[in-house]
Design a protein around this motif. Structure first.
Motif, PDB file in Angstrom:
ATOM      1  N   HIS A 130       0.833  -1.216   0.000  1.00  0.00           N
ATOM      2  CA  HIS A 130       0.000   0.000   0.000  1.00  0.00           C
ATOM      3  C   HIS A 130       0.861   1.257   0.000  1.00  0.00           C
ATOM      4  O   HIS A 130       1.430   1.611   1.029  1.00  0.00           O
ATOM      5  N   ALA A 131       0.944   1.949  -1.118  1.00  0.00           N
ATOM      6  CA  ALA A 131       1.606   3.256  -1.109  1.00  0.00           C
ATOM      7  C   ALA A 131       0.535   4.333  -0.996  1.00  0.00           C
ATOM      8  O   ALA A 131      -0.575   4.168  -1.499  1.00  0.00           O
ATOM      9  N   SER A 132       0.882   5.417  -0.321  1.00  0.00           N
ATOM     10  CA  SER A 132      -0.073   6.528  -0.250  1.00  0.00           C
ATOM     11  C   SER A 132       0.694   7.824  -0.060  1.00  0.00           C
ATOM     12  O   SER A 132       1.860   7.823   0.348  1.00  0.00           O
ATOM     13  N   HIS A 187       9.715   3.643  -1.738  1.00  0.00           N
ATOM     14  CA  HIS A 187      10.000   2.913  -0.500  1.00  0.00           C
ATOM     15  C   HIS A 187       9.487   1.468  -0.584  1.00  0.00           C
ATOM     16  O   HIS A 187      10.184   0.527  -0.195  1.00  0.00           O
ATOM     17  N   HIS A 188       8.294   1.300  -1.129  1.00  0.00           N
ATOM     18  CA  HIS A 188       7.753  -0.058  -1.276  1.00  0.00           C
ATOM     19  C   HIS A 188       8.594  -0.891  -2.256  1.00  0.00           C
ATOM     20  O   HIS A 188       8.813  -2.077  -2.039  1.00  0.00           O
ATOM     21  N   ARG A 189       9.051  -0.259  -3.312  1.00  0.00           N
ATOM     22  CA  ARG A 189       9.893  -0.995  -4.283  1.00  0.00           C
ATOM     23  C   ARG A 189      11.206  -1.406  -3.633  1.00  0.00           C
ATOM     24  O   ARG A 189      11.714  -2.497  -3.886  1.00  0.00           O
ATOM     25  N   THR A 235       7.931  10.679   4.242  1.00  0.00           N
ATOM     26  CA  THR A 235       9.341  11.030   4.068  1.00  0.00           C
ATOM     27  C   THR A 235      10.078  11.140   5.399  1.00  0.00           C
ATOM     28  O   THR A 235      11.290  11.131   5.427  1.00  0.00           O
ATOM     29  N   SER A 236       9.322  11.259   6.509  1.00  0.00           N
ATOM     30  CA  SER A 236      10.005  11.328   7.804  1.00  0.00           C
ATOM     31  C   SER A 236      10.583   9.947   8.104  1.00  0.00           C
ATOM     32  O   SER A 236      10.250   8.983   7.435  1.00  0.00           O
TER      33      SER A 236
END
Ligand code: GCO
Ligand code: MG
Length: 409
Positions: free
Chosen positions: A122-124, A137-139, A167-168
Motif C-alpha cells: 500500500h503506497a499513499s 519505499h515499497h519498491r 518522508t520522515s
C-alpha cells in the motif's frame, strides 16, 4: 483425533486479534483467525458461547462435515460474525490435519502451482511527491505491485492515506482502525475525488514506467455511473485492478460499470460466502475475488469460491490488510500457492509486537511471499506474550458528505 480443547485468545499487540486454538487428544494444536475489525468481541462470544462447546469430543479430521454442521445447524446463515467464527474452526482443523500428515497445508490442497506468490503493498501520499516517495519505499522493500491511494484536495481525511509524512524517518502503512470509545468521523466528496484521481495516475504512471502493476481501492464510494466514468478515465494508466468501485451489496451494479470500461474490477473483501458472488462470477462482472479466508468461512469455502471463479477466468486477490492476523495470512498463502487461478495477494506487513505474539514461517523475498514448509499452516501463538496485550476498544472510521449525510466508508 478427537478435539479436547477449544480456546479463544484475544490479544491487542499493535491492534486487536481473535484466535481460536483447538487441541486434540493426540496433543496436536491448530490455529484459526477470527478477527472482525471493530466488532471483535461479537465473534469471541459466538465462538465461546455457541461453537466451542459443540466441538469438544468431535473428530478433528472431519473438516467438511464440521463446516456443514456449523453452517446449517445454526439455521441463521451467512453474515460476517458467523462466517468468521466458522472460518476460524475450519482453518484450525486444516492446520491440525496438515500437522497430522507432517506436511505444509498447501500439499494437502494439491501441492504448489507456482514458486512464489506475487504480493502488493500500500503506497499513499498526501500529494504526488509524497506518493512517489512511498512507491519508491515499497519498491525498495521488494514489492513488485503497488496500490496507489492519494489525498483529495478539499477532503480532510481520505481512506488509505497515511496521516504522517512518509518522508520522515517513521514510515508505515495506513491503518484505519483507531483505538478509542467511538469511531473517527471522516469527510468525503466523490466529485472532487473523480476530478483529482486520473491526474494523479497520469503522474504516477509517467514516473514508474509501463511495467509496474498499479492498483487502486475505491472503497465502496461511487455510484455505478461514477465508477464507470472513473474506470474509463483510468484506462490509459493500465491498472491491475480497480477495487470496490461501488458498494459491494449490489451485484447488479457491476453490469453497468462493466459495459463502460475495460479496467479490471476486484470486489469482495466484505463478502462472506459464495452466494455473494453468484451473479458476479456467473456473468463475469469481475476479474478478481477479494474475500479473506478469515471472513469467508475459511479454506473450505474459499476454495469453492475460487474453483467456481476459475471456470470464468476470474482470479484470486485475497484480502490481506493488517486486520487479517498472521494466522489468517498464512492460511491465505497456502491457498494462493496451491490454486491454479491465483492472481495476486495483498500484503500489509504487521508490526513488531504482532510478530512477537505470532511466530510465522512465511517469507517475503523479492516481492514474493511463500508459506514455508513447516507442517500445518506454519504459525505458532505465544500465549504468554499474547496475554501482555489485553483487548482495547477500537473502531473503523466512518464518513459524512460535506452536507453531513452519512456515506459509505
Ligand atoms: C483493503 C481494505 C482494508 C479495509 C480494512 C477494514 O483493501 O485492504 O479496504 O483497508 O478497509 O480491512 O477492516
Ligand atoms: Mg479494500
Amino acid at each position: 483425533m478427537i478435539i479436547e480443547k477449544a480456546e479463544v485468545i484475544v490479544t491487542s499487540p499493535d491492534r486487536n486479534f481473535v484466535t481460536l486454538k483447538l487441541t486434540t487428544d493426540d496433543g496436536l494444536t491448530g490455529l484459526g483467525d477470527a478477527t472482525l475489525n471493530g466488532r471483535e468481541l461479537a465473534v469471541v462470544s459466538y465462538l465461546k458461547d455457541h461453537v466451542a462447546p459443540l466441538l469438544i469430543g468431535k473428530d478433528a479430521h472431519r473438516i467438511e462435515d464440521t463446516w456443514q454442521f456449523l453452517y446449517r445447524s445454526a439455521y441463521w446463515r451467512r453474515g460476517p460474525v458467523t462466517m468468521a467464527a466458522i472460518a476460524a474452526v475450519d482453518v484450525a482443523l486444516w492446520d491440525i490435519k496438515a500437522k497430522a500428515a507432517g506436511m505444509p497445508l498447501y500439499q494437502l490442497l494439491g501441492g504448489a502451482s507456482r514458486n512464489g506468490i506475487l504480493a502488493y503493498g500500500h503506497a499513499s501520499g498526501r500529494d504526488v511527491p509524497e506518493l512517489l516517495d512511498s512507491i519508491a519505499h515499497h519498491r525498495e522493500q521488494g514489492y513488485r505491485a503497488i496500490r496507489v491511494q492519494t489525498a483529495v484536495p478539499g477532503v480532510k481525511a481520505v481512506y488509505g492515506v497515511a496521516a504522517q509524512p512518509q518522508t520522515s524517518g517513521k514510515r508505515y502503512d495506513y491503518e484505519p482502525a483507531g483505538r478509542g470509545a467511538s469511531p473517527m468521523e471522516e469527510d468525503w466528496d466523490t466529485r472532487a475525488y473523480l476530478r483529482h484521481l486520473p491526474g494523479v495516475f497520469e503522474e504516477v504512471r509517467g514516473a514508474v514506467g509501463p511495467e509496474l502493476p498499479l492498483l487502486h481501492d475505491g472503497h465502496h464510494r461511487m455510484t455505478p455511473i461514477q465508477a464507470a466514468k472513473l474506470g474509463k478515465e483510468l484506462e490509459p494508466y493500465d491498472l491491475f485492478w480497480l477495487e470496490d468501485c461501488t458498494p459491494a451489496e449490489n451485484q447488479e451494479a457491476l453490469r453497468l460499470v462493466r459495459q463502460h470500461t475495460t479496467t479490471p474490477l476486484a470486489i469482495g473483501e466484505i463478502f462472506n460466502t459464495v452466494w455473494d458472488y453468484q451473479t458476479l462470477i456467473r456473468e463475469q462482472l469481475i476479474d478478481y475475488v477479494r474475500s479473506a479466508v478469515t471472513h469467508t468461512g475459511g479454506i473450505t469455502q474459499m476454495k469453492k469460491i475460487l474453483d467456481f471463479a476459475a471456470q470464468y477466468q476470474i482470479k484470486s486477490g485475497i484480502h490481506g490488510p493488517t486486520d487479517i492476523s498472521p494466522v489468517g495470512m498464512a492460511a491465505a498463502l497456502h491457498l494462493d500457492l496451491a490454486i491454479h487461478n491465483f492472481g495476486i495477494q495483498e500484503y500489509m506487513q504487521h508490526g513488531e509486537l504482532t510478530n512477537r505474539v505470532f511466530q510465522q514461517s512465511f517469507t517475503f523475498e523479492d516481492g514474493l511471499l511463500h508459506p514455508g514448509d513447516k507442517p500445518g499452516i506454519g504459525v505458532d501463538l505465544d500465549v504468554d506474550e499474547a496475554g501482555k496485550y489485553p483487548y482495547q476498544t477500537a473502531y473503523l472510521p466512518y464518513n459524512r458528505l460535506l452536507d453531513g449525510t452519512v456515506h459509505d466508508w
